[in-house]
Motif scaffolding. Sequence first.
Motif, PDB file in Angstrom:
ATOM      1  N   ILE A 119     -14.059  17.639   1.561  1.00 20.66           N
ATOM      2  CA  ILE A 119     -13.530  19.631   2.006  1.00 20.66           C
ATOM      3  C   ILE A 119     -12.838  19.353   2.934  1.00 20.66           C
ATOM      4  O   ILE A 119     -14.140  19.640   4.576  1.00 20.66           O
ATOM      5  N   SER A 165     -18.138  21.951   5.079  1.00 19.78           N
ATOM      6  CA  SER A 165     -17.978  20.258   4.454  1.00 19.78           C
ATOM      7  C   SER A 165     -19.292  19.681   6.057  1.00 19.78           C
ATOM      8  O   SER A 165     -19.758  18.811   5.891  1.00 19.78           O
ATOM      9  N   ALA A 185     -15.761  12.108   6.567  1.00 20.91           N
ATOM     10  CA  ALA A 185     -15.618  12.988   6.467  1.00 20.91           C
ATOM     11  C   ALA A 185     -14.353  13.766   6.980  1.00 20.91           C
ATOM     12  O   ALA A 185     -13.673  13.194   8.245  1.00 20.91           O
TER      13      ALA A 185
END
Length: 223
Positions: free
Chosen positions: A81, A88, A105
């Motif tokens: 995200i 996120s 991430a």
Amino acid sequence: MPHRNRNDDKSVLVIGLGRFGSSLALELVNRGWDVLGVDTSPRLVQTYADALTHTVIADATDEEALRQIGASNFNRAVVAIGTHLEESILATSQLVDLGVSTIWAKATSRRHGRILEQVGAHHVVLPEHDMGERVAHLLSGQMLDYVELEEGFSLGKTKAPKELLGKSLRETGVRQEYGITVVSVKRMGAEFTYATQETVLNKGDVIVVAGRTDDVERFSEIV
């Protein structure tokens, strides 16, 4: 949703099926991985339903939703995200709480990346920033390719400069003179091979060098 074994090295949970997440997920499937793709968008989930191993509509910021899809059974997860910072960060935090041992991430800025690291992400990537930086190095210099391994240390691919031709790397003193190490060399019509102190560079050779980013850049300007 089938049960996942945490010791299965070929399964991964990908949260967010936008451009970055979908590209990553599809490449992993092509490499033989089992991929569970998760997104809140029914359209995106439907788009990749046939291409990925499994897809599901779920809110990754909701711990119960992650439990229901078996997120805790995964050893690896990617939070892809990018546009919604709060989502996120929350999704990353939820995966940490569920005990996922390796979390990658995506970040949209260094500040975003630092927050992701603070909440527990093990690896943070900034694809737009990294690609922009890479292209800038290629456009502004003589390098054929460029990779920053970490801040301030890089690999560069460039043509062997004229002043180093016909001598062994030991004789050129390239490490002392320029602060870089020649790690591999590619002869014309051949594949890359490891370079040693006895390697002699010839006209047309392409080399990969490692060192501090400033030193790599300066070395690439030698003709």
